[in-house]
Design a protein around this motif. Structure first.
Motif: not given
Length: 831
Positions: A370-377, A379-386, A415-424
């Motif tokens: 885990n480098v560069r603060g990749t995890l946990p997702l 703020d912005d990292a949790a709002r735009s995910i592929a 599961a990721i889409r559910r966890k990220a929420g509707r605004t992500a």
């Protein structure tokens, strides 16, 4: 072990008696001492012995006819099958019920839906014996609810070779951790009234040549490594032991008195029954003499006929036969299976099973990098995910021989889409097509729809056609089928010969999302005309099948789509996989298919990429430095998607730690470059690594692993301090403080290792795991840990005295986060 095994026993352990056991003309009789209670501590009963139980068992044995006795000792065809592994008919006139036995390392394998638990290796990664007990209870409760009496689980051997095809079904490369967890799973299974048949005794750690291999091991490593888990299972009261079909030290394991009588029964006090599968008993006389009680082989097996003939010819005495029957009936009585009013079977609690499955999957998740603060997702990292990868879009519940028919399982994307929420914004791209695309109907002349064909029972489908390619291409042809594999001939060549074969190179997914089996064949095709012939048989039950393909262009398009989605997103979660099959080992340690290339392309497009590994065992990672994070969840079970999302988003701290060392390459590991160690030469394998299994080998060879045993990162930081070690009750008491120095609540696995004794003239590890403690602390909190290392933990097996001897003298004790991260060290004298 409470007392030494005799010198004759030790010689037999080295194989000297193999020829005598298999020699013709010998008579199977009751082994010495077998008529009385075995020496050593008796195994605890499932319930207190009932008054008159022994007399009742003797009365039953006395009333059984010869044919009825034999019927209780071998498998038969189930008149009302439930999809289980084995069936043993009872004797209705005497109130002896039939036995149904199911496989179940990660869930009860029958026709009906069952909870698909995470693989045992993921359970083990939690370093939590209490959680192992809960896991076992889920297996036991569901086994009973699904009509089973015996569960062929857990597997008690070690993870020895990284190529082992069933590594996911084992716990660890370390003997102590394996023993601790095996014991608790056994207790959990039997808490619920199901007999645990621990397997496979012994050295069943590879699939290649698994039925014919001769495993040669010296006495000291035999006791210190492989046998530890089995001994712990016996101590926990296991009702049965399943024996491996191959040889150990020159003798078939099912015919080895050294293993089944001298070690298992006399040495450890085992009083349950020994069972074999796949006609493991080559000589009936030798097997019964050694202590084999039951063979599960059913359809076409000659075991019962051969046993009856051996008794009639006097090669097996009826006294020996009675002893085997008595063991089976006594164990059945322990579990109230002979009671006139047997306990009612529970109703399956799917919700409770799902809760345990999710708890285990989250607890065992191992954060490798885990480098560069990749995890946990966040703020912005949790709002735009592929989400990338074929197993990101479909559930990968379990693999190989541990596969269970789960009622429901989400895909990671869901599961990721559910966890990220509707605004992500959560995108999905396949990256690599494992199931193929339909053949265009217009491609074939005459045209045919081969995408969804149904063949009725007793009918045959056939179609012949031509197609023309405008240029040279590379195709992967895939056939999905529910029954017997269809015949697919291309230019006269059968693409899928009617013989057991792998799903593809090195563990590609072998089952489609709708449950159809998948087979693949990749081949180069020249430009011009080609002939295709397809035929499929409906058989007794009918079948569905489809024919698909991928091309060079379709593969390039899938990869380009994944790269595009990665560039358009703030974070990427790429799911990598491996799906091993029973009967074959892993072809290599790299990810199968084109996954390495996919990871290289995606991480080049977006360095904030987390690779989630759903593999059966360790993998090499030439792409590691390109990633932001790597999370290992092995085969995570039916609730794996939700548990993965919990860890990715920081709802759960990754508290799992590696139970096997990850090698840096294909050569640098305990069996690397030595075919005699693995897979064996001319049917013979030598365990010349001795006591240096797993991380112990890396320490003895001063070799650098990719990730060491016990490794695992957290979302917080930890410090270790104030180590104190002192003699206590013939062992050592170890105390130290663990402190959460970060800003988040986290879970840590504190580990203690002990060095060799200067007074023992025996081969010893540089360091060995002696204790551990899983703990959860809030920010700034600390906890004082106390671990008592008993005399057995500080002992080695002496092959001259044939017993455990305490390693006295000044010994080093180290504490820390892994076998290679041990900041605290102290010395103390073992008296």
């Amino acid at each position: 072990m409470s007392e030494a095994v005799s010198r004759r026993t030790a010689i037999r352990l080295l194989g000297a008696a193999g020829a005598a056991l298999g020699a013709g003309g010998c008579v199977a009789t009751v082994p010495p001492g077998a008529g009385a209670r075995p020496r050593g501590k008796p195994a605890p009963a499932a319930e207190p012995p009932k008054a008159g139980s022994a007399a009742r068992i003797e009365a039953l044995v006395g009333r059984l006819t010869l044919d009825e006795k034999i019927a209780l000792l071998h498998g038969a065809r189930d008149p009302a099958p439930l999809g289980q592994a084995g069936y043993v008919p009872g004797v209705a006139r005497l109130g002896i019920p039939p036995l149904r036995l199911a496989h179940g390392p990660a869930g009860v394998r029958v026709d009906k839906p069952a909870t698909a638990l995470p693989a045992p290796v993921l359970l083990a990664s939690a370093f939590d014996p209490a959680l192992a007990r809960e896991y076992g209870r889920t297996l036991g409760r569901e086994g009973r609810a699904l009509g089973q009496d015996v569960l062929l689980a857990p597997r008690a051997g070690l993870i020895r070779t990284p190529y082992g095809g069933r590594n996911a079904e084992s716990f660890a490369e370390d003997p102590k951790l394996t023993a601790d967890l095996v014991a608790e799973v056994v207790r959990g299974i039997q808490d619920e009234g199901l007999v645990a048949a621990v397997g496979q005794f012994a050295f069943a750690d590879q699939e290649q040549d698994r039925d014919t291999l001769d495993v040669v091991a010296a006495e000291q490593p035999l006791h210190e490594t492989e046998l530890r888990g089995f001994e712990a299972a016996v101590g926990a009261g296991a009702g049965a032991v399943a024996v491996t079909p191959h040889k150990v030290n020159g003798t078939w394991a099912a015919e080895s008195g050294a293993l089944l009588h001298d070690v298992l029964r006399r040495g450890w006090g085992f009083d349950g029954w020994v069972v074999s599968e796949r006609d493991a008993a080559r000589s009936i006389t030798a097997a019964v003499t050694a202590g084999l009680d039951m063979d599960l082989s059913a359809t076409g097996s000659p075991y019962g006929t051969r046993l009856r003939q051996a008794v009639r010819e006097g090669k097996v005495t009826e006294q020996a036969l009675d002893l085997a029957v008595r063991r089976v009936l006594t164990t059945m009585d322990r579990f109230a299976l002979l009671d006139p009013r047997r306990p009612a079977r529970p109703v399956r609690d799917a919700a409770a099973g799902a809760r345990t499955a999710r708890k285990v999957a989250a607890a065992g998740a191992v954060l490798l990098r885990n480098v560069r603060g990749t995890l946990p997702l966040a703020d912005d990292a949790a709002r735009s995910i592929a989400v990338i990868g074929p197993t990101g879009g479909v559930p990968l519940v379990g693999g190989g021989s541990a596969r269970v028919a789960a009622e429901h399982a989400d895909s990671p994307y869901t599961a990721i889409r559910r966890k990220a929420g509707r605004t992500a914004t959560v995108r999905y791209a396949l990256g690599e097509d494992l199931y193929g695309k339909p053949l265009p109907a217009a491609l074939l002349t005459p045209a045919a729809d081969l995408e969804s064909r149904t063949v009725e029972p007793g009918r045959t489908f056939g179609h012949e056609a031509e197609f023309t390619l405008p240029e040279d291409d590379e195709w992967t042809v895939l056939v999905h089928h529910s029954g017997r594999r269809p015949s697919v001939r291309l230019d006269g060549e059968e693409l899928f010969p009617d013989r057991p074969d792998p799903a593809g190179p090195g563990g590609l997914l072998a089952t489609a999302p709708d449950g159809l089996a998948v087979r693949r064949r990749t081949l180069a095709l020249k430009a011009g005309p080609h002939r295709l012939a397809v035929s499929a048989q409906g058989g007794d039950r009918g079948q569905r099948f489809r024919l698909r393909h991928t091309t060079r262009a379709s593969r390039a398009a899938d990869l380009a789509e994944a790269v595009k989605a990665s560039r358009a997103s703030r974070s990427v979660v790429l799911f990598a996989y491996e799906d091993p099959g029973e009967g074959a080992d892993r072809a290599g340690l790299g990810l199968p298919g084109a996954q390495a290339a996919l990871i290289e392309q995606v991480t080049a497009a977006n360095p904030r990429t987390t690779v989630v590994l759903n593999t059966s065992s360790c993998v090499t990672m030439p792409w590691l430095e390109r990633t932001g994070a790597v999370l290992q969840l092995y085969h995570p079970g039916q609730e794996g998607a939700g548990a993965t999302a919990d860890v990715l988003f920081g709802a759960v701290d990754p508290g799992g730690r590696l139970t096997q060392t990850y090698p840096a390459d294909e050569q640098t590991h305990p069996v690397g470059g030595d075919p005699l160690r693995y897979p064996g030469v001319n049917g013979r394998q030598e365990r010349t690594e001795g006591v240096h299994v797993g991380y112990r080998w890396y320490d003895s060879e001063q070799a650098a692993p990719l990730f060491p045993f016990g490794h695992g990162l957290s979302y917080t930081t930890w410090s270790y301090e104030k180590l104190a070690v002192r003699p206590e009750r013939g062992g050592l008491r170890v105390e130290f403080t663990v402190r959460n120095t970060g800003r988040r609540k986290g879970t840590e696995v504190a580990q203690v290792y002990v060095g060799p004794s200067p007074e023992l003239r025996l081969d010893q590890p540089v360091r060995a795991l002696a204790g551990y403690r899983r703990l959860t602390l809030g920010p700034g909190q600390s906890q004082r840990i106390t671990l008592d290392l008993d005399a057995r933990t500080l002992s080695s097996w002496d092959p001259v005295q044939h017993t455990w001897v305490v390693g006295k003298g000044l010994r080093e004790v180290a504490a820390g986060r892994s076998s290679r991260d041990l900041p605290l060290r102290a010395r103390a004298v073992v008296r």
